[in-house]
Design an enzyme around this catalytic site. Structure first.
Site, PDB file in Angstrom:
ATOM      1  CE1 TYR A 107      -3.741   2.497   1.090  1.00  0.00           C
ATOM      2  CE2 TYR A 107      -1.926   3.523   2.265  1.00  0.00           C
ATOM      3  CZ  TYR A 107      -3.207   3.579   1.750  1.00  0.00           C
ATOM      4  OH  TYR A 107      -3.949   4.725   1.893  1.00  0.00           O
ATOM      5  CD  GLU A 195      -5.972   4.342  -1.060  1.00  0.00           C
ATOM      6  OE1 GLU A 195      -6.188   4.761   0.081  1.00  0.00           O
ATOM      7  OE2 GLU A 195      -6.815   3.696  -1.717  1.00  0.00           O
TER       8      GLU A 195
END
Ligand code: GDP
Ligand code: MN
Length: 384
Positions: A107, A195
């Site tokens: 992530y 993101e």
């Protein structure tokens, strides 16, 4: 404004972030053709502005173009519901992308941290569809690094953060380079968030953005005209999207009393008084200065699109806005939009006498002050 995955990936690719190849379409036959072009081993992904598409059944892997096309056909036009978005959203387009083999999922994000008033980089080796779990139960597995607004990111601190996040050694250089590009894209696009989840490591050691979410600061949209065309569809709520198309400043708030006022301050005061009177505002809506009959009608229509609205409170102070224009608009709107809920209006200012005459004899209940008006509408609409 949230960008779709395909728009986000386009943006990131322009800054050199590696993304799997693919194309977006709203046509199932075209989806099949894209899958064929990519060799059949593809992933078909619903382009809706919500998280958790994977768990909601909006992301599927295929090994041939026919199945990919059939799934696209099933998906397009369907309402996708996820844990994050129980009302769901209609899938208008799908992204058909090259399917990559994924050995590990990380992530990585760049976003504005309002508490420390800086942008930060977030990195975790525990990426994938369970990142919310990780954030809640193992926050230590997410490394945060603030970006100094004057100095930017130092290579050394970025390298340390990537290592601290336990990104495997073989992927660290690529991760450092990817984050630098993300920060560039984030700054250039005036983004609030960029993101990548998952940031995928393939078995042969390549790092790619398998998913991407970008959100752009609405106040900077005038500098990014290319996104303005899709800004209305990026609203998560269909009424907000419609208001956006009509150029109306409307925010859905979920309560039962519709609110219309001119000037953000007046609208917020109305919202406060509604709360003080024991109810909740259904929306924020600023008619704007100098609102003419048409505009007022359009605003009332938007408010009444919300089925939760049990009463409408109108709070207008006529400065530039002539109160008689507003009164005409309100009456026309109530008539045409077949408004059956109670309406209370507090009007004051330019041409107030003409305005009051127009409203007299209608079903609209007048109020002398904002507080009185709020109390009246809550009483009439909800019996409180
Ligand atoms: P989200 O659920 O809305 O975040 O959608 P994602 O694009 O992140 O997809 C969900 C999950 O599907 C990812 O976490 C991956 O595990 C998987 N996935 C997506 N694209 C690919 C791909 O190209 N190859 C493989 N093997 N898995 C993928
Ligand atoms: Mn994802």
């Amino acid at each position: 404004m949230k960008l779709h995955e395909y728009q986000s990936k386009d943006l990131l690719a322009r800054y050199g972030v590696p993304v799997p190849g693919g194309d977006v379409t709203s046509d199932p036959d075209e989806a099949r053709a894209i899958a064929e072009r990519l060799g059949g081993k593809v992933v078909v992904k619903a382009q809706v502005l919500m998280g958790g598409r994977g768990k909601a059944g909006g992301v599927k892997l295929f090994d041939n173009a026919a199945d990919a096309g059939a799934f696209a056909k099933e998906l397009i036009g369907k309402r996708l519901v996820s844990i994050q978005n129980p009302t769901g959203m209609i899938v208008e387009r799908v992204l058909v992308a090259e399917q990559i083999d994924i050995a590990k999922e990380f992530y990585v994000a760049v976003l504005l941290d309002r508490n420390i008033q800086k942008s930060i980089v977030m990195i975790s080796a525990e990426g994938g569809v369970e990142i919310e779990e990780v954030a809640e139960h193992h926050p230590e597995a997410i490394v945060k690094l603030a970006i100094d607004p004057a100095w930017g990111l130092g290579d050394y601190e970025l390298r340390k953060a990537v290592a601290d996040a336990n990104i495997p050694k073989e992927a660290r250089n690529q991760m450092v380079s990817m984050i630098k590009k993300l920060v560039q894209a984030y700054e250039a696009a005036d983004a609030e968030m960029v993101e990548i989840n998952p940031c995928a490591l393939t078995p042969d050691g390549k790092l790619l953005a398998a998913d991407a979410k970008v959100s752009i600061d609405d106040n900077s949209l005038f500098r990014h005209k290319e996104y303005m065309a899709t800004s209305s569809e990026s609203a998560e709520d269909p009424i907000e999207a419609e208001a956006n198309r009509r150029g109306i400043a409307y925010v859905k708030l979920g309560g039962e009393i519709g609110v219309m006022g001119n000037g953000a301050g007046l609208v917020m005061q109305s919202m406060d008084e509604i709360r003080a009177a024991g109810a909740a505002p259904a929306n924020f809506l600023d008619v704007g200065g100098g609102a003419k009959e048409d505009r007022v009608r359009s605003c009332v229509e938007v408010i009444m699109m919300d089925p939760n609205v049990k009463g409408l409170f109108i709070n207008i102070f006529g400065g530039i806005t002539r109160v008689d224009e507003v009164a005409k608009g309100v009456l026309a709107a109530l008539d045409q939009a077949h408004v059956t809920v109670p309406v209370v209006a507090r009007i004051e200012g330019t041409a107030v006498e003409e305005g009051r005459k127009i409203l007299a004899g209608s079903s609209i209940v007048p109020a002398a002050t904002v507080r009185e008006g709020a109390k009246k509408i809550v009483e009439l609409a909800l019996g409180r």
